[in-house]
Design a protein around this motif. Structure first.
Motif, PDB file in Angstrom:
ATOM      1  N   LEU A  56       0.847  -1.108  -0.117  1.00 53.69           N
ATOM      2  CA  LEU A  56      -0.266  -0.007   0.027  1.00 53.69           C
ATOM      3  C   LEU A  56       0.856   1.418   0.119  1.00 53.69           C
ATOM      4  N   GLU A  58     -13.394  12.966 -12.152  1.00 53.31           N
ATOM      5  CA  GLU A  58     -14.861  13.074 -12.390  1.00 53.31           C
ATOM      6  C   GLU A  58     -15.271  14.298 -11.725  1.00 53.31           C
ATOM      7  N   MET A  69      -5.069  12.646   4.188  1.00 49.41           N
ATOM      8  CA  MET A  69      -4.403  11.428   4.099  1.00 49.41           C
ATOM      9  C   MET A  69      -3.047  11.434   5.125  1.00 49.41           C
ATOM     10  N   ILE A  84     -28.683   9.619   3.946  1.00 50.80           N
ATOM     11  CA  ILE A  84     -28.576  10.791   5.092  1.00 50.80           C
ATOM     12  C   ILE A  84     -29.035  10.199   6.291  1.00 50.80           C
ATOM     13  N   LEU A 109     -25.859   8.782   7.652  1.00 48.14           N
ATOM     14  CA  LEU A 109     -24.977   9.536   8.087  1.00 48.14           C
ATOM     15  C   LEU A 109     -25.455   9.940   9.602  1.00 48.14           C
ATOM     16  N   LEU A 153     -17.765   7.110   8.102  1.00 50.97           N
ATOM     17  CA  LEU A 153     -18.120   8.545   7.905  1.00 50.97           C
ATOM     18  C   LEU A 153     -17.589   9.163   6.408  1.00 50.97           C
ATOM     19  N   ILE A 154     -16.262   8.643   6.385  1.00 51.04           N
ATOM     20  CA  ILE A 154     -15.361   8.832   5.166  1.00 51.04           C
ATOM     21  C   ILE A 154     -15.959   8.569   3.814  1.00 51.04           C
ATOM     22  N   ILE A 170     -19.118  10.705   3.281  1.00 52.10           N
ATOM     23  CA  ILE A 170     -18.740  11.896   2.723  1.00 52.10           C
ATOM     24  C   ILE A 170     -18.295  11.848   1.283  1.00 52.10           C
ATOM     25  N   PHE A 205     -21.184  12.121  -0.856  1.00 48.33           N
ATOM     26  CA  PHE A 205     -21.992  13.277  -1.020  1.00 48.33           C
ATOM     27  C   PHE A 205     -21.125  14.620  -1.524  1.00 48.33           C
ATOM     28  N   GLN A 253     -19.471  13.342  -4.263  1.00 53.09           N
ATOM     29  CA  GLN A 253     -19.407  12.981  -5.607  1.00 53.09           C
ATOM     30  C   GLN A 253     -17.955  12.672  -6.044  1.00 53.09           C
ATOM     31  N   ARG A 254     -16.918  12.288  -5.099  1.00 52.12           N
ATOM     32  CA  ARG A 254     -15.526  12.242  -5.558  1.00 52.12           C
ATOM     33  C   ARG A 254     -15.168  10.588  -5.251  1.00 52.12           C
ATOM     34  N   SER A 255     -14.834   9.761  -6.004  1.00 52.89           N
ATOM     35  CA  SER A 255     -14.597   8.495  -5.374  1.00 52.89           C
ATOM     36  C   SER A 255     -13.244   8.362  -5.060  1.00 52.89           C
ATOM     37  N   ILE A 256     -12.347   9.188  -5.221  1.00 53.12           N
ATOM     38  CA  ILE A 256     -10.902   9.119  -4.959  1.00 53.12           C
ATOM     39  C   ILE A 256     -10.806   9.485  -3.506  1.00 53.12           C
ATOM     40  N   TYR A 257     -11.870  10.093  -2.667  1.00 53.53           N
ATOM     41  CA  TYR A 257     -11.673  10.105  -1.267  1.00 53.53           C
ATOM     42  C   TYR A 257     -11.719   8.950  -0.790  1.00 53.53           C
ATOM     43  N   ASP A 307      -9.754   6.559  -0.979  1.00 57.80           N
ATOM     44  CA  ASP A 307      -8.278   6.120  -0.612  1.00 57.80           C
ATOM     45  C   ASP A 307      -7.868   6.387   0.595  1.00 57.80           C
ATOM     46  N   ILE A 308      -8.262   7.554   1.355  1.00 58.82           N
ATOM     47  CA  ILE A 308      -8.195   7.899   2.593  1.00 58.82           C
ATOM     48  C   ILE A 308      -8.897   6.827   3.431  1.00 58.82           C
ATOM     49  N   ILE A 343      -9.081   3.543   2.943  1.00 55.61           N
ATOM     50  CA  ILE A 343      -8.281   2.407   2.723  1.00 55.61           C
ATOM     51  C   ILE A 343      -7.092   2.615   3.599  1.00 55.61           C
ATOM     52  N   VAL A 344      -6.215   3.757   3.552  1.00 54.40           N
ATOM     53  CA  VAL A 344      -5.102   3.919   4.525  1.00 54.40           C
ATOM     54  C   VAL A 344      -5.640   3.901   6.133  1.00 54.40           C
TER      55      VAL A 344
END
Lengths: 232, 123, 81, 86
Positions: free
Chosen positions: A115, B65, C55, D7, D10, D47-48, D51, D54, D56-60, D62-63, D65-66
């Motif tokens: 990771l 996106e 992060m 909602i 949440l 919760l992450i 968020i 809400f 609309q970003r799927s890259i959030y 990653d946080i 996962i870490v």
């Protein structure tokens, strides 16, 4: 008593300054000119999808170099303070590690290292980068040390990785002066298409070296803290 | 509720957090507690910096996106404070580790964590 | 609107945990409180559209610095005998 | 429809964090507070995820996962510290 009065004065004064700053604060509707320039020109000039990475590595790359140096200095001073004298140390008498912990650590350590490597290789596409990846690698070392408290960490390996990656970072920067626009200019290699792994010129290479260097430095701190546990 | 933005909430919690951290740094007697206060002050200042760099109704400065090269300047948050805070967090860890190493060394000398027992440099 | 309510609750929790961490008698509880403040601050960074910072705070503020604090606490306990 | 359900989810996650925080404040022993910290970590993971929906970003994600891969380390190290095994 006078000392308490001074503390209250400092806190009240600072609180008043903060209040005048925060009262009626409203964030801007649009970006300021510098950030607007970075947002408009950044994807074409630098080629990184993550604009924070573009700012950290290319536009303000010299700051990153200074930061890595500060981290190296603090790791060196921690190592100096917590140095153990080799030779006469006895085996540590600790409570043995449970079977579950050992098996889970054997299973999870490669995943944590993988990771970390993923995070710093994809630093220019997704959130993350060299510093986060280095911290994750150091956490993997903590997991290994928890499972085997008597494990010897190879300090030679850590020093070699740290020195080579630091040198390579500066070397890439100097190559930028010779063959591109300036120190740490990333147009040394081809830009590629925006959003693919091999894009953004030299940024992935720099982030790999930054990640290895930060990982080695934080691992050095953790390993010295672990080794110093056995002397009272 | 309408005129309170997200950035005001974050700004106020960051300001109060840094005041609490400074209060702990000034009044605590235990060295480890003082270092905890320093860590809180650090986090509060990072919150303030990110809140100042926020732009209304903006999203993360990563092209993907919803964010394209054309509309990037209109929808993203300011990337420069984020890059600076990224640097500051890592240096904060280095400083905390350094202060903890000093604390270990001080405790080795006098076997005490109370700051009032260290009067060597006081005159 | 919903996000604002979430942010208000998280902000209040951050301040409460910080005061509790400095008020607590035990050093273990103080360090845990600082870790929890870092954890909630990382959610606040995510709400403010800064995933990189979130992060970093998650990996460094809440992970590694808690670990370093506990190693040092263990060494001080051993020095006390 | 999906948004309404999320909602409500949440609200549940915020309630979970609040109850864990109450246990953190009043918990008489250190072990109670450690368990409360762990519960707070796990609820903030979900919760992450919410968020990320809400915004609309799927890259959030990653946080998350870490966080999920690292959050147990703190709890393990506190446990080893309390049983004098570090």
């Amino acid at each position: 008593m006078v000392k308490n009065l001074y503390i209250i004065l400092v806190l009240v004064g600072l609180g008043f300054m903060f209040y005048t700053f925060a009262d009626g604060f409203e964030s801007a509707d649009k970006l300021n000119p510098v950030a607007e320039r970075y947002a408009k020109q950044g994807p074409d000039e630098v080629g990184a999808a993550n604009l924070v990475t573009a700012v950290v590595v290319t536009y303000r790359g010299l700051d990153t170099l200074g930061e890595v140096t500060i981290l190296f200095l603090s790791a060196a001073i921690v190592a100096f303070f917590l140095k153990v004298t080799y030779g006469e140390e006895e085996k540590r008498q600790t409570r043995s590690v449970s079977e579950i912990m050992q098996t889970a650590a054997r299973l999870l350590t490669p995943a944590v290292f993988l990771l970390g490597i993923y995070v710093f290789i994809n630093g220019h596409l997704t959130p993350g980068g060299g510093f986060q990846g280095g911290a994750i690698i150091a956490s993997g070392l903590v997991l290994m040390l928890l499972a085997k408290p008597n494990m010897k960490v190879s300090h030679t390996l850590i020093h070699v990785v740290e020195s080579i990656s630091g040198l390579a970072f500066v070397f890439i920067g100097v190559l930028g002066i010779l063959y591109a626009g300036g120190f740490l200019d990333n147009s040394l290699m081809g830009m590629g298409t925006l959003g693919s792994l091999l894009s953004a010129g030299v940024i992935p290479l720099i982030y790999i070296f930054v990640g290895l260097k930060v990982g080695a430095e934080l691992s050095n701190i953790v390993a010295h803290l672990q080794e110093s546990q056995n002397e009272a | 509720m309408e005129n309170i933005g997200l950035e005001n909430i974050a700004l106020f919690s960051g300001l109060i957090l840094s005041l609490v951290g400074l209060w702990g740094l000034l009044t605590q007697k235990n060295i480890i507690k003082m270092i905890v206060g320093f860590a809180l002050l650090d986090t509060g200042i990072h919150l303030i910096m990110i809140a100042v760099g926020y732009v209304k109704n903006s999203t993360a400065p990563i092209i993907g996106e919803g964010v394209t090269k054309a509309n990037a300047a209109d929808v993203i948050a300011d990337p420069i404070p984020q890059a600076l805070v990224l640097t500051a967090i890592v240096i904060g860890l280095g400083i905390t580790a350094l202060m903890l190493a000093y604390a270990v060394k001080m405790h080795q000398k006098k076997k005490s964590l109370d700051i009032n027992h260290y009067k060597d440099l006081k005159w | 609107m919903i996000i604002k309510i979430v942010a208000i609750i998280i902000g209040l929790l951050i301040i409460g945990l910080a005061i509790y961490a400095l008020h607590a008698k035990k050093l273990t509880v103080a360090i845990l409180g600082a870790g929890a403040v870092s954890l909630l601050a990382s959610i606040m960074f995510l709400l403010l559209a800064a995933p990189d910072v979130a992060m970093t705070e998650a990996a460094i503020g809440s992970g590694l610095s808690t670990i370093i604090f506990f190693y040092v606490l263990n060494k001080i306990r051993k020095q006390n005998g | 429809m999906v948004s309404t359900i999320l909602i409500i989810a949440l609200g549940f996650m915020i309630a979970a964090i609040l109850t864990a925080a109450i246990r953190f404040f009043i918990g008489p022993r250190t072990t109670d507070r450690i368990i409360a910290f762990d519960a707070m970590t796990i609820s903030s993971l979900s919760l992450i995820g919410l968020i990320a929906f809400f915004a609309q970003r799927s890259i959030y994600l990653d946080i998350a996962i870490v966080y999920g891969l690292l959050s147990f380390l703190g709890v393990i190290i506190i446990a080893r510290y309390l049983e004098k095994g570090l």
